[in-house]
Design a protein around this motif. Structure first.
Motif, PDB file in Angstrom:
ATOM      1  N   GLN A   1       0.914  -0.995   0.025  1.00  0.00           N
ATOM      2  CA  GLN A   1      -0.204  -0.151   0.218  1.00  0.00           C
ATOM      3  C   GLN A   1       0.847   1.273  -0.076  1.00  0.00           C
ATOM      4  O   GLN A   1       1.961   0.972   0.796  1.00  0.00           O
ATOM      5  CB  GLN A   1      -0.924  -0.151   1.195  1.00  0.00           C
ATOM      6  N   VAL A   2       0.666   2.739  -0.871  1.00  0.00           N
ATOM      7  CA  VAL A   2       1.544   3.899  -0.503  1.00  0.00           C
ATOM      8  C   VAL A   2      -0.145   5.147   0.093  1.00  0.00           C
ATOM      9  O   VAL A   2      -1.426   4.534  -0.356  1.00  0.00           O
ATOM     10  CB  VAL A   2       1.571   3.988  -2.346  1.00  0.00           C
ATOM     11  N   GLN A   3       0.537   5.155   0.474  1.00  0.00           N
ATOM     12  CA  GLN A   3      -0.256   6.469   0.680  1.00  0.00           C
ATOM     13  C   GLN A   3       0.702   7.904   0.123  1.00  0.00           C
ATOM     14  O   GLN A   3       1.315   8.306   0.770  1.00  0.00           O
ATOM     15  CB  GLN A   3      -0.823   6.901   2.628  1.00  0.00           C
ATOM     16  N   LEU A   4      -0.545   8.919  -0.007  1.00  0.00           N
ATOM     17  CA  LEU A   4      -0.072  10.265  -0.707  1.00  0.00           C
ATOM     18  C   LEU A   4      -0.948  10.555   0.679  1.00  0.00           C
ATOM     19  O   LEU A   4      -1.867  10.442   0.279  1.00  0.00           O
ATOM     20  CB  LEU A   4      -0.611  10.374  -2.051  1.00  0.00           C
ATOM     21  N   VAL A   5      -0.538  12.483   0.604  1.00  0.00           N
ATOM     22  CA  VAL A   5      -0.696  13.853   1.078  1.00  0.00           C
ATOM     23  C   VAL A   5       0.304  14.667   0.621  1.00  0.00           C
ATOM     24  O   VAL A   5       0.937  14.522   0.444  1.00  0.00           O
ATOM     25  CB  VAL A   5       0.267  13.298   2.762  1.00  0.00           C
ATOM     26  N   GLU A   6      -0.817  14.726  -0.004  1.00  0.00           N
ATOM     27  CA  GLU A   6      -0.876  16.374  -0.400  1.00  0.00           C
ATOM     28  C   GLU A   6      -0.604  17.832   0.068  1.00  0.00           C
ATOM     29  O   GLU A   6      -1.258  17.690   1.769  1.00  0.00           O
ATOM     30  CB  GLU A   6      -1.680  16.968  -1.457  1.00  0.00           C
ATOM     31  N   SER A   7       0.027  18.915  -0.224  1.00  0.00           N
ATOM     32  CA  SER A   7       0.321  20.150   0.602  1.00  0.00           C
ATOM     33  C   SER A   7       0.623  21.472  -0.482  1.00  0.00           C
ATOM     34  O   SER A   7       0.660  20.916  -1.541  1.00  0.00           O
ATOM     35  CB  SER A   7       1.339  20.218   1.757  1.00  0.00           C
ATOM     36  N   GLY A   8       0.358  22.450   0.104  1.00  0.00           N
ATOM     37  CA  GLY A   8       0.683  23.963  -0.911  1.00  0.00           C
ATOM     38  C   GLY A   8      -0.806  24.197  -2.215  1.00  0.00           C
ATOM     39  O   GLY A   8      -0.417  24.993  -2.399  1.00  0.00           O
ATOM     40  N   GLY A   9      -2.186  23.901  -1.206  1.00  0.00           N
ATOM     41  CA  GLY A   9      -3.300  24.598  -1.679  1.00  0.00           C
ATOM     42  C   GLY A   9      -3.389  25.675  -1.311  1.00  0.00           C
ATOM     43  O   GLY A   9      -3.000  26.091  -0.017  1.00  0.00           O
ATOM     44  N   GLY A  10      -3.876  26.878  -2.102  1.00  0.00           N
ATOM     45  CA  GLY A  10      -4.323  27.552  -1.362  1.00  0.00           C
ATOM     46  C   GLY A  10      -5.269  29.048  -2.529  1.00  0.00           C
ATOM     47  O   GLY A  10      -5.464  28.044  -3.443  1.00  0.00           O
ATOM     48  N   LEU A  11      -5.216  30.246  -1.839  1.00  0.00           N
ATOM     49  CA  LEU A  11      -6.279  31.169  -3.073  1.00  0.00           C
ATOM     50  C   LEU A  11      -5.089  31.624  -3.579  1.00  0.00           C
ATOM     51  O   LEU A  11      -3.970  31.941  -2.607  1.00  0.00           O
ATOM     52  CB  LEU A  11      -7.003  31.977  -2.325  1.00  0.00           C
ATOM     53  N   VAL A  12      -5.179  32.089  -4.479  1.00  0.00           N
ATOM     54  CA  VAL A  12      -4.216  33.315  -5.392  1.00  0.00           C
ATOM     55  C   VAL A  12      -4.318  33.738  -6.755  1.00  0.00           C
ATOM     56  O   VAL A  12      -5.361  33.895  -7.222  1.00  0.00           O
ATOM     57  CB  VAL A  12      -2.287  32.593  -5.073  1.00  0.00           C
TER      58      VAL A  12
END
Length: 117
Positions: A1-12
């Motif tokens: 199994q592989v777990q993926l965690v995103e970060s860095g989104g937002g309003l621009v």
């Protein structure tokens, strides 16, 4: 199994930049390809960019060519997406994706990117 965690989104604002990051954990040695997809409200999920983990070969959807750059750091098991010259049409939930041995597909939970003035 592989777990993926995103970060860095937002309003621009239009014309601005954002950098997304995705950290993989678990059976990372089985990953062959990593990439980013996005899904805007009322639309189907679409491929944005992919990168072959070993060779580093990249692929982009035409609408982001020249504006977005995908890169991987195999030592840290991360893949990033640098997004420049953002447009309102880039507004979407961005998902990290990994394809492992046996064509197993993994998804992150998604991160919202909103481009608005």
């Amino acid at each position: 199994q592989v777990q993926l965690v995103e970060s860095g989104g937002g309003l621009v604002q239009p014309g601005g930049s954002l950098r997304l990051s995705c950290a993989a954990s678990g059976s990372v040695s089985s990953i062959v390809v990593m990439g980013w997809y996005r899904q805007a409200p009322g639309k189907q999920r679409e491929l944005v960019a992919t990168i072959i983990k070993g060779a580093g070969t990249t692929n982009y959807v035409d609408s982001v060519k020249g504006r977005f750059t995908i890169a991987r750091d195999n030592a840290r098991n991360t893949v990033g997406l640098l997004m420049n010259s953002l447009q309102t049409e880039d507004t979407a939930v961005y998902y990290c994706n990994a394809v492992g041995l046996g064509s197993r597909i993994y998804w992150g939970q998604g991160t919202q990117v909103t481009v608005s003035s």
